[in-house]
Design a protein around this motif. Sequence first.
Motif, PDB file in Angstrom:
ATOM      1  N   ARG A 177       2.393   2.332 -44.728  1.00  0.00           N
ATOM      2  CA  ARG A 177       0.995   2.647 -43.503  1.00  0.00           C
ATOM      3  C   ARG A 177       1.312   1.129 -42.981  1.00  0.00           C
ATOM      4  O   ARG A 177       0.640  -0.202 -43.983  1.00  0.00           O
ATOM      5  CB  ARG A 177      -0.205   2.416 -44.008  1.00  0.00           C
ATOM      6  CG  ARG A 177      -0.700   4.199 -44.471  1.00  0.00           C
ATOM      7  CD  ARG A 177      -0.143   5.374 -43.686  1.00  0.00           C
ATOM      8  NE  ARG A 177       1.271   5.313 -44.044  1.00  0.00           N
ATOM      9  CZ  ARG A 177       2.016   6.307 -42.891  1.00  0.00           C
ATOM     10  NH1 ARG A 177       1.654   6.959 -41.913  1.00  0.00           N
ATOM     11  NH2 ARG A 177       2.969   6.609 -43.288  1.00  0.00           N
ATOM     12  N   ILE A 178       2.183   0.494 -41.972  1.00  0.00           N
ATOM     13  CA  ILE A 178       2.141  -0.805 -41.413  1.00  0.00           C
ATOM     14  C   ILE A 178       1.432  -0.917 -40.424  1.00  0.00           C
ATOM     15  O   ILE A 178       1.879  -0.598 -39.183  1.00  0.00           O
ATOM     16  CB  ILE A 178       3.254  -0.758 -41.551  1.00  0.00           C
ATOM     17  CG1 ILE A 178       4.191  -1.345 -42.790  1.00  0.00           C
ATOM     18  CG2 ILE A 178       3.434  -2.403 -41.328  1.00  0.00           C
ATOM     19  CD1 ILE A 178       5.183  -1.588 -43.537  1.00  0.00           C
ATOM     20  N   ALA A 205     -11.416  -4.712 -37.841  1.00  0.00           N
ATOM     21  CA  ALA A 205      -9.903  -4.284 -37.562  1.00  0.00           C
ATOM     22  C   ALA A 205      -9.172  -4.727 -38.915  1.00  0.00           C
ATOM     23  O   ALA A 205      -8.554  -3.129 -39.456  1.00  0.00           O
ATOM     24  CB  ALA A 205      -9.257  -4.058 -36.395  1.00  0.00           C
ATOM     25  N   VAL A 206      -9.095  -5.879 -39.228  1.00  0.00           N
ATOM     26  CA  VAL A 206      -8.294  -5.343 -40.619  1.00  0.00           C
ATOM     27  C   VAL A 206      -8.998  -5.141 -41.549  1.00  0.00           C
ATOM     28  O   VAL A 206      -8.314  -4.520 -42.308  1.00  0.00           O
ATOM     29  CB  VAL A 206      -8.391  -7.099 -40.800  1.00  0.00           C
ATOM     30  CG1 VAL A 206      -7.578  -7.473 -42.133  1.00  0.00           C
ATOM     31  CG2 VAL A 206      -7.800  -7.624 -39.288  1.00  0.00           C
ATOM     32  N   PHE A 207     -10.137  -5.045 -42.135  1.00  0.00           N
ATOM     33  CA  PHE A 207     -10.889  -4.331 -43.387  1.00  0.00           C
ATOM     34  C   PHE A 207     -10.441  -2.970 -42.961  1.00  0.00           C
ATOM     35  O   PHE A 207     -10.469  -2.374 -43.279  1.00  0.00           O
ATOM     36  CB  PHE A 207     -12.604  -4.663 -42.724  1.00  0.00           C
ATOM     37  CG  PHE A 207     -12.826  -4.123 -43.874  1.00  0.00           C
ATOM     38  CD1 PHE A 207     -12.729  -5.019 -45.369  1.00  0.00           C
ATOM     39  CD2 PHE A 207     -14.225  -3.006 -44.111  1.00  0.00           C
ATOM     40  CE1 PHE A 207     -14.291  -4.190 -46.883  1.00  0.00           C
ATOM     41  CE2 PHE A 207     -14.689  -2.845 -45.210  1.00  0.00           C
ATOM     42  CZ  PHE A 207     -14.060  -3.187 -45.649  1.00  0.00           C
ATOM     43  N   GLU A 208     -11.199  -2.478 -41.797  1.00  0.00           N
ATOM     44  CA  GLU A 208     -10.432  -0.829 -41.670  1.00  0.00           C
ATOM     45  C   GLU A 208      -9.216  -0.469 -41.695  1.00  0.00           C
ATOM     46  O   GLU A 208      -9.107   0.315 -43.778  1.00  0.00           O
ATOM     47  CB  GLU A 208     -10.529  -0.641 -40.413  1.00  0.00           C
ATOM     48  CG  GLU A 208     -10.917   0.570 -40.697  1.00  0.00           C
ATOM     49  CD  GLU A 208     -10.848   1.844 -38.544  1.00  0.00           C
ATOM     50  OE1 GLU A 208     -10.127   2.352 -38.865  1.00  0.00           O
ATOM     51  OE2 GLU A 208     -11.226   0.628 -37.850  1.00  0.00           O
ATOM     52  N   GLY A 213      -6.941   3.089 -47.449  1.00  0.00           N
ATOM     53  CA  GLY A 213      -5.963   3.423 -48.977  1.00  0.00           C
ATOM     54  C   GLY A 213      -4.967   4.645 -48.508  1.00  0.00           C
ATOM     55  O   GLY A 213      -4.340   4.881 -49.297  1.00  0.00           O
ATOM     56  N   GLY A 214      -4.109   4.071 -48.113  1.00  0.00           N
ATOM     57  CA  GLY A 214      -2.605   4.171 -47.680  1.00  0.00           C
ATOM     58  C   GLY A 214      -2.757   5.416 -46.582  1.00  0.00           C
ATOM     59  O   GLY A 214      -1.753   6.194 -47.027  1.00  0.00           O
ATOM     60  N   GLU A 215      -3.694   5.830 -45.810  1.00  0.00           N
ATOM     61  CA  GLU A 215      -4.019   7.558 -45.408  1.00  0.00           C
ATOM     62  C   GLU A 215      -3.669   6.636 -43.631  1.00  0.00           C
ATOM     63  O   GLU A 215      -3.801   5.398 -43.836  1.00  0.00           O
ATOM     64  CB  GLU A 215      -4.977   7.280 -45.580  1.00  0.00           C
ATOM     65  CG  GLU A 215      -5.188   8.306 -46.768  1.00  0.00           C
ATOM     66  CD  GLU A 215      -3.944   9.556 -47.147  1.00  0.00           C
ATOM     67  OE1 GLU A 215      -3.645  10.632 -46.448  1.00  0.00           O
ATOM     68  OE2 GLU A 215      -3.643   9.382 -48.435  1.00  0.00           O
ATOM     69  N   GLY A 216      -4.387   7.450 -43.002  1.00  0.00           N
ATOM     70  CA  GLY A 216      -3.893   7.225 -41.706  1.00  0.00           C
ATOM     71  C   GLY A 216      -2.829   6.729 -41.162  1.00  0.00           C
ATOM     72  O   GLY A 216      -0.994   7.407 -41.362  1.00  0.00           O
TER      73      GLY A 216
END
Length: 230
Positions: A177-178, A205-208, A213-216
């Motif tokens: 996720r990048i 935004a960075v925290f989100e 957890g590798g999702e989204g």
Amino acid sequence: MTTTLITGANKGLGYETARRLLEAGHTVWMGARDATRGQEAAGVLGGRFVQIDVTSDESVAAAAETIRAAGGLDVLINNAGIPGPFGPPAELSAADALAVYDTNIVSIVRMTTAFVPVLRDSSAPTIVNVTSGLGSFGAVHDTDRIESTIVAPLYTSSKSAVTMLTVQYAKAFPEMRINAADPGYTATDFNGNSGTQTVQEGTDAVFELATRGGEGPTGTFIDRSGVAPF
């Protein structure tokens, strides 16, 4: 437990991001070029310090090996950056451009190349590139936004490049996720504390992105309100 590396973590947005992620349960490597400042910052927050100069191939490679040997990495946050010189655009030099681009753009390439092999061992490999609305065509042409009032050719163009690098790396490494995050106009030393947001708001935004957890989705550009205009 999620292990995260943040570059430029001894102050400002990097420091606040480290504080929040440590509070959320991450193991946080706080990267800084200056060892004294970096160790002091890590000591205050309870993070781990790693010396890293993002403009040096050797320094980045050494940091990658240190972190790999200590157990690996799940999240890389490319936060380090410089504004470049302030002054009339007609007086900017090639040396000015090279300095800004090396720190803000080439470092993303350097860090990605060094840390992708480490991240591949993670079950949820994530890269967050800190960019800016100042690199967005949509933002700088919107007269209702402060970005439209600023003329800073080197910094703004460097952040446009960071956003596009993010998209290209997301395509190149679909298993990761990048994404890119725009902190917004935040009060830090970077802008003489003139920003209208707090550092906590600036790290939203960075925290989100760092806590998904590798999702989204991958290859996106967000700010604290959601998907941002390119």
